[in-house]
Design a protein around this motif. Structure first.
Motif, PDB file in Angstrom:
ATOM      1  N   ASP A  50    -116.136  42.878 -31.390  1.00  0.00           N
ATOM      2  CA  ASP A  50    -117.038  41.788 -31.021  1.00  0.00           C
ATOM      3  C   ASP A  50    -117.985  41.388 -32.152  1.00  0.00           C
ATOM      4  OD1 ASP A  50    -118.579  44.018 -31.135  1.00  0.00           O
ATOM      5  OD2 ASP A  50    -119.512  43.777 -29.155  1.00  0.00           O
ATOM      6  N   GLY A  51    -117.879  42.041 -33.320  1.00  0.00           N
ATOM      7  CA  GLY A  51    -118.707  41.680 -34.467  1.00  0.00           C
ATOM      8  C   GLY A  51    -119.938  42.524 -34.655  1.00  0.00           C
ATOM      9  N   SER A  52    -120.221  43.462 -33.739  1.00  0.00           N
ATOM     10  CA  SER A  52    -121.382  44.330 -33.896  1.00  0.00           C
ATOM     11  C   SER A  52    -121.054  45.489 -34.840  1.00  0.00           C
ATOM     12  CB  SER A  52    -121.828  44.875 -32.534  1.00  0.00           C
ATOM     13  OG  SER A  52    -120.791  45.641 -31.950  1.00  0.00           O
ATOM     14  N   VAL A  53    -122.121  46.123 -35.377  1.00  0.00           N
ATOM     15  CA  VAL A  53    -121.960  47.199 -36.364  1.00  0.00           C
ATOM     16  C   VAL A  53    -122.150  48.546 -35.672  1.00  0.00           C
ATOM     17  CG1 VAL A  53    -122.925  48.261 -38.446  1.00  0.00           C
ATOM     18  CG2 VAL A  53    -122.716  45.776 -38.272  1.00  0.00           C
ATOM     19  N   THR A  54    -121.212  49.467 -35.940  1.00  0.00           N
ATOM     20  CA  THR A  54    -121.293  50.829 -35.419  1.00  0.00           C
ATOM     21  C   THR A  54    -120.915  51.808 -36.517  1.00  0.00           C
ATOM     22  OG1 THR A  54    -119.000  50.775 -34.638  1.00  0.00           O
ATOM     23  CG2 THR A  54    -120.708  50.094 -33.065  1.00  0.00           C
ATOM     24  N   ALA A  96    -131.969  51.496 -45.219  1.00  0.00           N
ATOM     25  CA  ALA A  96    -130.666  50.842 -45.321  1.00  0.00           C
ATOM     26  C   ALA A  96    -129.887  50.946 -44.015  1.00  0.00           C
ATOM     27  CB  ALA A  96    -129.868  51.450 -46.476  1.00  0.00           C
ATOM     28  N   LEU A  97    -129.902  52.109 -43.393  1.00  0.00           N
ATOM     29  CA  LEU A  97    -129.174  52.295 -42.135  1.00  0.00           C
ATOM     30  C   LEU A  97    -129.778  51.443 -41.017  1.00  0.00           C
ATOM     31  CD1 LEU A  97    -128.538  56.165 -42.212  1.00  0.00           C
ATOM     32  CD2 LEU A  97    -126.871  54.347 -42.550  1.00  0.00           C
ATOM     33  N   ASP A  98    -131.102  51.393 -40.943  1.00  0.00           N
ATOM     34  CA  ASP A  98    -131.743  50.572 -39.910  1.00  0.00           C
ATOM     35  C   ASP A  98    -131.370  49.102 -40.072  1.00  0.00           C
ATOM     36  OD1 ASP A  98    -132.916  52.804 -38.854  1.00  0.00           O
ATOM     37  OD2 ASP A  98    -134.837  52.531 -39.867  1.00  0.00           O
ATOM     38  N   ALA A  99    -131.270  48.636 -41.326  1.00  0.00           N
ATOM     39  CA  ALA A  99    -130.965  47.222 -41.562  1.00  0.00           C
ATOM     40  C   ALA A  99    -129.515  46.895 -41.186  1.00  0.00           C
ATOM     41  CB  ALA A  99    -131.237  46.875 -43.028  1.00  0.00           C
ATOM     42  N   ILE A 100    -128.551  47.699 -41.647  1.00  0.00           N
ATOM     43  CA  ILE A 100    -127.134  47.363 -41.431  1.00  0.00           C
ATOM     44  C   ILE A 100    -126.765  47.414 -39.959  1.00  0.00           C
ATOM     45  CG2 ILE A 100    -126.195  49.687 -41.678  1.00  0.00           C
ATOM     46  CD1 ILE A 100    -124.742  46.419 -43.094  1.00  0.00           C
ATOM     47  N   ARG A 101    -127.449  48.265 -39.189  1.00  0.00           N
ATOM     48  CA  ARG A 101    -127.146  48.336 -37.757  1.00  0.00           C
ATOM     49  C   ARG A 101    -127.544  47.062 -37.008  1.00  0.00           C
ATOM     50  NH1 ARG A 101    -129.492  54.152 -38.017  1.00  0.00           N
ATOM     51  NH2 ARG A 101    -127.629  55.438 -38.319  1.00  0.00           N
TER      52      ARG A 101
END
Length: 345
Positions: A296-300, A317-322
């Motif tokens: 669906d286009g979400s990041v996991t 970095a992790l907080d942003a990419i999620r």
């Protein structure tokens, strides 16, 4: 009984009591050989307690001896945990006013400073890590030393150079990946077009109009004249395939497909927040994260692949990419993204 006789009798009674007491004490001494049976039962526990190792704590004299030995053996600042500076630092912590210890640390400071510069000039990861370790010792010796800002600037410059190298390597890897994806996409489009052409040819050969045209007597005028001599020759009707209602439309152009393994376009993105501690210390860095774009286009499944300096910018970095959102690819796709942190931007 006279008073004299009473006194004499009391003296004899006291003497007899003293003799009986002496005999009892002697009897007790005779029974003492049997005592080892009872004491022997407690002997194992006492022996066990005696064999338990006691934690050794170096005395001031021990630390001073180790420091002097390390100086004589040229172990001024290395290896970690077994060098003269660390021993003197322990002594200074115990005796803050010991002038001899302060003097020894002052004498060792220039050697550690030179070693920091030499390790930085190596230009490799091992040299940078060793320089950072020795620099930490220098800060413990004298955090206000005038030479520390210059060394700190050198370390930041080396870190920036390493960051540029990593960025160049990451860009080259990304370029190679994009070239391979473009080549795969072109090969897949060519293969798809070939398959469509083959399917069109098979459908045309199997259509009823094509079969009727190839088997009609008009297609073989000589054979028709021999079979039906009375029939007058006639102009064969136009082929049915030439009529507009039997013209097969050309296949639609192949729909552009996303290269296998490549990330879909980004719909929305969030820039990472600069950590306050890193901003206060004017630190720059870079973090490469790996993540999966769901159907669906979400990041996991975001995780850190490489970071420099380590664990300083990982959380941001992790907080942003999620929080990123991609176009829905319809299937899970894994990729990487590199975030660059520069306090000047």
């Amino acid at each position: 009984m006279t008073q004299v006789g009473f006194k004499a009798g009391w003296k004899h009674a006291a003497l007899a009591a003293a003799i009986i007491a002496a005999m009892g004490i002697a009897g007790c001494h005779k029974k003492t050989p049997e005592a080892p049976a009872a004491s022997g039962a407690a002997a194992p526990s006492a022996a066990t307690a005696a064999t338990a190792p006691a934690e050794h704590v170096d005395t001031d004299a021990d630390l001073l001896t180790k420091a002097k030995t390390a100086e004589n053996e040229k172990r001024l600042y290395a290896p970690a945990g077994n060098n003269a500076i660390e021993y003197y630092l322990q002594l200074r912590a115990r005796n803050p006013n010991d002038e001899s210890v302060k003097s020894a640390l002052t004498d060792l400071f220039p050697y550690a400073m030179i070693a920091t510069e030499q390790n930085l000039k190596k230009g490799d990861e091992a040299g940078r890590q060793e320089a950072a370790r020795i620099f930490a010792l220098l800060e413990r010796v004298d955090a206000n030393a005038p030479s520390l800002p210059r060394l700190r600037a050198m370390m930041q410059k080396e870190a920036a150079a390493e960051l540029q190298q990593q960025q160049a390597a990451a860009k080259k890897a990304q370029d190679d990946l994009e070239k391979k994806a473009a080549a795969d996409k072109a090969a897949q489009a060519a293969k798809l077009q070939q398959q469509q052409q083959q399917q069109q040819q098979q459908q045309t050969a199997a259509s009823p109009e094509h079969v009727a045209t190839t088997s009609s007597p008009a297609a073989h005028p000589a054979q028709s004249a021999q079979t039906h001599p009375a029939a007058s020759p006639a102009t064969p009707p136009p082929a049915a395939a030439a009529s507009p209602e039997h013209v097969t439309p050309p296949p639609p152009p192949p729909k552009p497909t996303r290269a296998p393994g490549s990330l879909p376009p980004v719909v929305s993105s969030v820039q990472p927040e600069y950590p306050r501690a890193a901003l206060r210390d004017n630190l720059a860095g870079e973090v490469t994260v790996s993540f999966t774009v769901s159907a669906d286009g979400s990041v996991t499944g975001a995780s850190v692949v490489r970071s420099n300096p380590r664990r300083v910018f990982d959380g941001a970095a992790l907080d942003a990419i999620r929080k990123w959102k991609f176009e829905a690819p319809g299937e899970a796709v894994t990729g990487t993204r590199t975030f660059v942190f520069n306090p000047g931007n």
